[in-house]
Design a protein around this motif. Structure first.
Motif, PDB file in Angstrom:
ATOM      1  N   UNK A 265      -6.837 -12.726  -1.468  1.00  0.00           N
ATOM      2  CA  UNK A 265      -6.384 -11.341  -1.332  1.00  0.00           C
ATOM      3  C   UNK A 265      -7.449 -10.488  -0.663  1.00  0.00           C
TER       4      UNK A 265
ATOM      5  N   UNK B 159      -0.535  -6.573  -5.571  1.00  0.00           N
ATOM      6  CA  UNK B 159      -1.024  -7.880  -6.021  1.00  0.00           C
ATOM      7  C   UNK B 159      -0.343  -8.293  -7.328  1.00  0.00           C
TER       8      UNK B 159
ATOM      9  N   UNK C  65       6.114  -8.166  -0.490  1.00  0.00           N
ATOM     10  CA  UNK C  65       4.720  -7.921  -0.151  1.00  0.00           C
ATOM     11  C   UNK C  65       4.568  -7.493   1.303  1.00  0.00           C
TER      12      UNK C  65
ATOM     13  N   UNK D  53       3.432  -3.876   2.762  1.00  0.00           N
ATOM     14  CA  UNK D  53       2.138  -3.845   3.443  1.00  0.00           C
ATOM     15  C   UNK D  53       2.286  -3.298   4.863  1.00  0.00           C
TER      16      UNK D  53
ATOM     17  N   UNK E 104      -1.663   0.492  -2.899  1.00  0.00           N
ATOM     18  CA  UNK E 104      -1.614  -0.854  -2.355  1.00  0.00           C
ATOM     19  C   UNK E 104      -2.016  -1.900  -3.372  1.00  0.00           C
ATOM     20  N   UNK E 105      -2.946  -1.518  -4.241  1.00  0.00           N
ATOM     21  CA  UNK E 105      -3.406  -2.474  -5.245  1.00  0.00           C
ATOM     22  C   UNK E 105      -2.259  -2.993  -6.086  1.00  0.00           C
TER      23      UNK E 105
ATOM     24  N   UNK F 275      -5.705   3.194  -2.451  1.00  0.00           N
ATOM     25  CA  UNK F 275      -6.197   2.045  -3.215  1.00  0.00           C
ATOM     26  C   UNK F 275      -5.226   1.675  -4.320  1.00  0.00           C
TER      27      UNK F 275
ATOM     28  N   UNK G  86      -9.995  -4.893  -3.452  1.00  0.00           N
ATOM     29  CA  UNK G  86     -11.024  -5.926  -3.344  1.00  0.00           C
ATOM     30  C   UNK G  86     -11.952  -5.624  -2.166  1.00  0.00           C
TER      31      UNK G  86
ATOM     32  N   UNK H 251     -11.034  -5.210   1.615  1.00  0.00           N
ATOM     33  CA  UNK H 251     -10.401  -3.980   2.070  1.00  0.00           C
ATOM     34  C   UNK H 251     -11.432  -2.997   2.598  1.00  0.00           C
TER      35      UNK H 251
ATOM     36  N   UNK I 271      -6.552  -6.650   0.947  1.00  0.00           N
ATOM     37  CA  UNK I 271      -5.737  -5.849   0.042  1.00  0.00           C
ATOM     38  C   UNK I 271      -6.660  -5.080  -0.893  1.00  0.00           C
ATOM     39  N   UNK I 272      -6.475  -3.761  -1.019  1.00  0.00           N
ATOM     40  CA  UNK I 272      -7.307  -3.043  -1.969  1.00  0.00           C
ATOM     41  C   UNK I 272      -6.958  -3.475  -3.387  1.00  0.00           C
TER      42      UNK I 272
END
Lengths: 472, 498
Positions: free
Chosen positions: A373, B146, B168, B172, B142-143, B139, A381, A384, A378-379
Motif C-alpha cells: 500500500x 485500505x 478501490x 482512488x 483516502x486512508x 489523508x 503510509x 504517500x 495510499x495515505x
C-alpha cells in the motif's frame, strides 16, 4: 592539501578497510563469516566518520574536483545505512544458496566506495572513476551465483549494456570538455557559450548514460532481466543503491554545470519521468515473478523521483531526495519479505506462491500489506508523503500535465499492488514457508515496516534533514 | 476544556484496535476481542454525545479546535467541529458499535482482524468529519480505502475480488485530482487551513477548475450517476457490517465534502456548475429508482435506493437555500440510520436462508412477526412517510428545490413516488403473500442482539421523525453562516464583474 584529506576520511577509511578485508580473506581460510561481520562493523564505524565531516558549507577540495556539502553527506549516510540493512538481510540467503564467499561483502564495499566518490564528484574524471568503480563491482555481483545460468546471463547483459551506456556517457563528457575546455563542474558552467549546440549534445549523452543507471524508460531494458537473474540479495542492492547515487549525480549535473540549460534538459527529464511512470505501471501488470515486478515498480518509482528534478527548484531537489529515501525504506521492506519466502531451503519468487499468506504467516502478510500500500502511495503510509512532496514541487511550477499523468499512473500502479494483496489476503492458502529466519532479516523487516507505518505521525523527522539541501 | 476531545475521539478506536491486535489471540475461544471492541466503540459514542452536549449551538464557528504543527511551515494538524460535522461524528460513533454487535455468525473466519479493520475505519471516518485542513482531510478520506478494501475482499461474497478492486480503483481515480487541487490551493493561497481559506477566499478565476477537481472525487464517493456503478457491487459483495459502514457513513463523507469544501471554498464554482449537479442528481433520482424497481437481489435494491437518496442529498445541497442544505444534512443522517437498518435486516434473513434473492422469500410475516414490524418501520422511513426521519429530509430538500427551481422540484417529487413504489413492493414480496418456500417455516424470529440492534436504530428514526428539532437546531447556525458567506462572496464577485 593535507587539510583536504580531513574531508575524505570516510572514503579513505572505507578503502583501507576494504583492502584489509581482502587480505584477511586471502590469508584466513573459511573466513567469510568474519569478513562479513567485520564489513558490517566497518560500515557502522564509517557513519560517525561521515557525520563528523563538516557539511554546513560547501567545500571544494583537491583542486575543486571533489565537493563536500550537505547533499553529499546526506546521501553518503543513506548509502551506508542502506548497505548495512542489505548486509543484514542477505547473509541467510547467501548461505542457503551457497554463495557466502568473502568476495561478496568486499564487492559491496567497493561498489559503495565508488558511489561515495560519485556523489561527491565535482569533476568529470572523478565522477567517471567513481561510476566505473561501482559498476565493475556490480557486474560481478550480478553474476555472483555463477553456477546459475540466469545469474550469469544477467551479469553479462548488465555488463554489455552498461559498458555501452558508459561509452555514451564518456562521449558526452568529451563533447562537454571540447566545448567548455574544462572538466570541472564549476568551470563548465562559466565557460560554455549557450548559443553553441555542441554542449547540449554532450549534455544529452551524459543524461542518457545516467538514465541507464537509474533504469529510466527508454533505457530500462536491462532492469527486469538483471533483477530477476541476480541473486535476490544482489537485486535488493541493485534496486536501491545505484539509484540513490545516480540520482544524486543527476542533481549534481543538472543543477551545477547545466543549470543555465534548463530549457533544454527540462523537457528531456519530463519525458523520461512520464515515460517511466506510465511504462513501469502498465508493464508491471502482467508480471508473475516478484523480482521482475519489483524491477518494473522501481522503474516507475524512478519516474516519480525524476519528476521532482524537472522543476529546477530547491523544492524539487528536496522532494526527489525525500522520495528516494522513502523508496529505499520501502524496497528494503519489500525485499526482506521476498527473502523470507523460503520452503525447504528453496527460495520462491513467484507471486502465486504468496497465495493465502495471511493465514499461514499473518505478520509477514501484514508487513507486505503495509509495504505494498505504501508503494502504491495510499495515505497515511510513508509512500504517500513521498509522492505528495514530489507533486507539491511539480504543481508549484504549474506543471499540471506531469502531475496529473503521474497521479493517474499511480492509479494504474495501484492495480498491480492490489493484485498481490489480493493473492495474499483473499486467496486460498498454499503450503507454509519456513520460519527459521535469522535475526538480521527480522530486525530489518520490523524496523522498515514500522518506519513506513508510523512515518505520518512525525513527518518532520525526515523533512528536517532534507530541507537543508539548497543548491539553487 | 483542556482535553483534546476530538483527537481522543479519533485515536481511541485505533488504540483499541492495536490493543486487540497485540493482546488477544485469534482463537475460536469466544470472544474477548469482541467485547473489548464493543466497549471501546460505546465509550467513543458516549464521548461524542458528551461533545454534542458541550457544543455551543448558537455559535456558527468551529469549536473544540486543536491546532498543532505537523509539517513545519506547511501543514498543521487541525481539527474542529461545527454544527454540521458534529452530527456526522455522532452518526459514526452510533453506527459503529451496532456494526460490531451485528457481527456474530456472518464473519466466520478471522473475526479479530475484522474488528480491527472496523475500529480503524471508525477512526478514519471521524477524522474525515472533523479535519479542518485539506491535507489532513485527504489523508483520512483516502486512508479509509485500505480497511474497506480488506473488509470487502476478505469477508465478502463470491465476486468480492472484483468488487473490492472496483471500489478501490474508482475512488482512488476520483481522488487523485482532488490531491492536485489541494496542492494547487496551497500554492495560490499559501495555506491549506480550511478556516483561513474561508476568510481569505480563493480567487474567482481558479474556482471552476478547482471545483471540478473536488467534484470528481466527491461524485465518485457520493456516488452520483454515472459513476455510481461501484456501489451496488461493493454493497452486494461486502459482508453485512461492511455494507452498513459503507452506506451509513462512507457515502456521507462525500456529501459532507460537498457542503464543507465545494460550497464553502468555491462559491463561484458551485454557482457555475449548479445545473450540472441538478441534472446528474435528477438522473440519479429517477434512473436509479427505476433500476431499483427491477432488482431481484435485496441488497442490490437497497444499494440503488442509496444512490437515489444521495441524489436528493446533492440536489438539496446545491439549492443553496437554508432548507435545502439543512434537509440534505438531515437526509444524510436519516439515510445513515435507515439504510444501515435495512442492510442489517437483509443480513438477518440472509444469515438464516443464505440467499438474498427476493423470489425465495414471501410470507415471512407469519414466522417472523417482530422482524416484519421493524422492517416495516424502516421501509416506511426509506420511502419518506411522515413521522420518520426520511420524510423530514426529503420534505426540506423539496422546499429548498421549489424555492430555487420549480421544474427540478417537480421531477424530484416523482422520485419520491418511485421510492415508495420500490420499497413497498420489496416489502410486499418479502413479507406478505403465501409462504411458498418450505424452508422459510423453520426461520427463527429475531434473537436478542438483533432485536437490540434494530430497535436502537428504529428509535432515533422515529424520534427524530416526530421531533427533528434537536438536529435542526444543531446545524441551523452553521448552515445559515455557510449560506451567508456563499451569498456574500457571490455578490462581491458579481459586483466586480460589472
Amino acid at each position: 592539501m593535507i587539510t583536504d584529506i580531513y574531508y575524505v576520511i570516510p572514503e579513505i577509511f572505507l578503502s583501507l578497510s576494504l583492502m584489509f578485508l581482502l587480505l584477511l580473506g586471502v590469508f584466513k581460510k573459511e573466513g567469510s563469516t568474519i569478513v562479513y561481520n567485520l564489513s558490517l562493523v566497518f560500515l557502522i564505524i564509517s557513519i560517525p566518520l561521515i557525520l563528523n565531516v563538516p557539511s554546513n558549507n560547501t567545500t571544494l577540495i583537491f583542486n575543486d574536483s571533489y565537493k563536500i556539502d550537505y547533499l553529499s553527506n546526506f546521501v553518503k549516510t543513506l548509502i551506508i545505512i542502506s548497505t548495512i540493512f542489505v548486509l543484514l538481510t542477505s547473509s541467510q540467503y547467501l548461505k542457503s544458496i551457497k554463495i557466502f564467499n568473502i568476495e561478496y561483502p568486499i564487492l559491496i564495499l567497493s561498489s559503495i566506495l565508488g558511489m561515495m566518490v560519485m556523489v561527491s564528484s565535482n569533476d568529470l574524471i572523478v565522477f567517471y572513476i567513481g561510476l566505473e568503480l561501482q559498476s565493475l563491482a556490480l557486474y560481478v555481483l550480478a553474476s555472483f551465483n555463477r553456477d546459475n545460468i540466469l545469474s550469469s546471463e544477467s551479469g553479462l547483459k548488465y555488463f554489455v549494456l552498461s559498458a555501452l551506456s558508459s561509452g555514451l556517457l564518456l562521449y558526452g563528457c568529451s563533447l562537454v570538455y571540447g566545448f567548455s575546455s574544462s572538466t570541472n563542474f564549476s568551470q563548465i558552467g562559466f565557460n560554455y557559450d549557450q548559443s553553441i549546440q555542441g554542449i547540449t549534445f554532450g549534455m544529452v549523452f551524459i543524461l542518457v548514460g545516467l538514465a541507464f543507471k537509474i533504469s529510466a524508460v527508454p533505457f530500462h531494458m536491462w532492469a527486469p532481466d538483471v533483477y530477476q537473474g541476480s541473486p535476490t540479495s544482489v537485486t535488493l542492492f541493485f534496486a536501491i543503491l545505484p539509484k540513490i547515487a545516480a540520482l544524486t549525480v543527476f542533481i549534481r549535473f543538472l543543477y551545477s554545470p547545466f543549470l543555465e540549460l534548463i530549457d533544454q534538459w527540462q523537457s528531456i527529464i519530463i519525458f523520461l519521468s512520464i515515460a517511466s511512470m506510465l511504462f513501469g505501471a502498465v508493464a508491471a501488470i502482467g508480471q508473475k515473478n516478484l523480482k521482475r515486478l519489483a524491477a518494473y515498480s522501481s522503474i516507475s518509482h524512478m519516474g516519480y523521483a525524476l519528476a521532482g528534478l524537472t522543476t529546477g527548484t530547491n523544492q524539487g531537489i528536496q522532494s526527489s531526495i525525500l522520495y528516494i529515501s522513502i523508496y529505499l525504506v520501502m524496497n528494503l521492506a519489500l525485499f526482506s519479505c521476498i527473502l523470507m519466502l523460503k520452503k525447504n531451503n528453496k527460495y520462491h519468487e513467484s507471486i502465486e506462491d504468496l497465495s493465502g499468506l495471511s493465514r499461514n504467516h499473518p505478520l509477514l502478510a501484514f508487513s507486505l500489506l503495509v509495504v505494498l500500500f505504501s508503494l502504491a502511495g495510499i495515505p497515511p503510509l510513508a509512500g504517500f508523503f513521498a509522492k505528495f512532496y514530489v507533486f507539491a514541487a511539480v504543481i508549484e511550477q504549474s506543471m499540471f500535465f506531469l502531475a496529473i499523468v503521474g497521479l493517474m499512473s499511480t492509479v494504474v500502479a495501484a492495480f498491480y499492488y492490489l493484485r498481490i494483496i489480493k493473492i495474499i489476503y483473499f486467496d486460498k492458502e498454499a503450503e507454509k514457508f519456513d520460519t527459521d529466519h535469522n535475526l538480521g532479516l527480522k530486525i530489518s523487516l520490523t524496523i522498515t515496516t514500522i518506519l513506513i507505518l508510523i512515518y505520518f505521525i512525525y513527518p518532520n523527522s525526515l523533512i528536517d534533514f532534507v530541507s537543508k539541501i539548497n543548491l539553487v | 476544556m483542556d482535553i483534546p476531545i476530538l483527537s481522543l475521539l479519533i485515536c481511541l478506536p485505533t488504540i483499541g484496535a492495536l490493543f486487540i491486535l497485540f493482546t488477544t489471540s485469534n482463537s475460536k475461544k469466544y470472544n474477548s476481542y469482541k467485547y473489548i471492541s464493543i466497549f471501546i466503540s460505546i465509550v467513543n459514542f458516549i464521548l461524542s454525545v458528551y461533545l454534542w452536549y458541550q457544543f455551543d449551538k448558537s455559535n456558527p464557528t468551529f469549536q473544540f479546535v486543536e491546532n498543532r504543527d505537523w509539517i513545519y511551515g506547511f501543514i498543521n494538524y487541525k481539527v474542529g467541529v461545527d454544527g454540521i460535522s458534529i452530527l456526522f461524528i455522532i452518526l459514526t460513533t452510533f453506527i459503529t458499535p451496532l456494526c460490531i454487535l451485528s457481527v456474530n455468525s456472518t464473519i466466520k473466519n478471522r473475526l479479530k482482524d475484522f474488528l480491527v479493520a472496523i475500529l480503524i475505519m471508525e477512526s478514519l471516518m471521524i477524522g474525515v468529519f472533523c479535519s479542518l485542513d485539506l491535507v489532513i482531510f485527504y489523508l483520512f478520506f483516502e486512508g479509509g480505502l485500505i480497511p474497506m478494501f480488506l473488509i470487502i475482499g476478505i469477508w465478502g461474497g463470491d465476486r468480492r475480488v472484483y468488487s473490492a478492486f472496483k471500489f478501490f480503483l474508482y475512488t482512488l481515480l476520483g481522488s487523485v485530482l482532488m490531491l492536485v487541487a489541494i496542492i494547487y490551493i496551497y500554492w495560490i493561497t499559501g495555506t491549506t487551513d480550511v478556516e483561513k481559506l474561508y476568510q481569505i477566499g480563493i480567487e474567482a478565476k481558479y474556482q471552476k477548475i478547482l471545483w471540478l477537481a473536488f467534484f470528481s472525487s466527491f461524485a465518485v464517493k457520493t456516488p452520483m450517476w454515472p459513476v455510481h456503478t461501484w456501489l451496488p457491487d461493493a454493497h452486494v459483495e461486502a459482508p453485512t457490517a461492511g455494507s452498513v459502514l459503507l452506506a451509513a457513513i462512507l457515502l456521507k463523507m462525500a456529501g459532507y465534502g460537498f457542503i464543507r469544501f465545494s460550497i464553502g471554498l468555491f462559491p463561484i464554482g458551485s454557482e457555475y456548475f449548479v445545473t450540472l449537479v441538478y441534472i446528474l442528481s435528477l438522473i440519479a433520482i429517477i434512473y436509479t429508482s427505476l433500476v431499483a424497481l427491477m432488482q431481484e437481489d435485496m441488497k442490490k435494491l437497497i444499494a440503488y435506493s442509496s444512490v437515489a437518496h444521495m441524489g436528493f442529498v446533492t440536489l438539496g445541497i446545491f439549492t443553496m437555500t437554508q432548507q435545502g442544505v439543512e434537509g440534505s444534512i438531515f437526509q444524510m443522517i436519516s439515510h445513515g440510520i435507515i439504510s444501515a437498518a435495512l442492510f442489517l435486516c437483509v443480513g438477518v434473513i440472509y444469515e438464516r436462508m443464505h440467499t438474498r434473492q427476493i423470489k425465495n422469500y414471501g410470507g415471512i410475516v407469519s414466522v417472523m412477526p417482530k422482524y416484519s414490524i421493524l422492517l416495516m418501520i424502516f421501509t416506511l422511513g426509506a420511502l419518506g412517510l411522515p413521522g420518520t426521519t426520511g420524510f423530514v429530509g426529503e420534505f426540506l430538500i423539496l422546499i429548498g428545490a421549489f424555492k430555487d427551481n420549480f421544474l427540478v422540484a417537480l421531477v424530484a417529487s416523482i422520485g419520491v413516488i418511485l421510492g415508495a413504489a420500490y420499497m413497498l413492493w420489496l416489502y410486499k414480496r418479502v413479507i406478505f403473500g403465501e409462504l411458498i418456500n418450505k424452508d422459510l417455516k423453520n426461520m427463527l424470529d429475531l434473537n436478542k442482539s438483533e432485536l437490540i440492534i434494530l430497535s436502537s436504530l428504529a428509535v432515533p428514526s422515529l424520534y427524530f421523525g416526530f421531533y427533528p428539532e434537536p438536529l435542526i437546531n444543531t446545524v441551523e447556525m452553521s448552515v445559515s453562516n455557510l449560506i451567508n458567506n456563499y451569498n456574500s462572496s457571490l455578490e462581491i464577485y458579481l459586483a466586480n464583474q460589472k
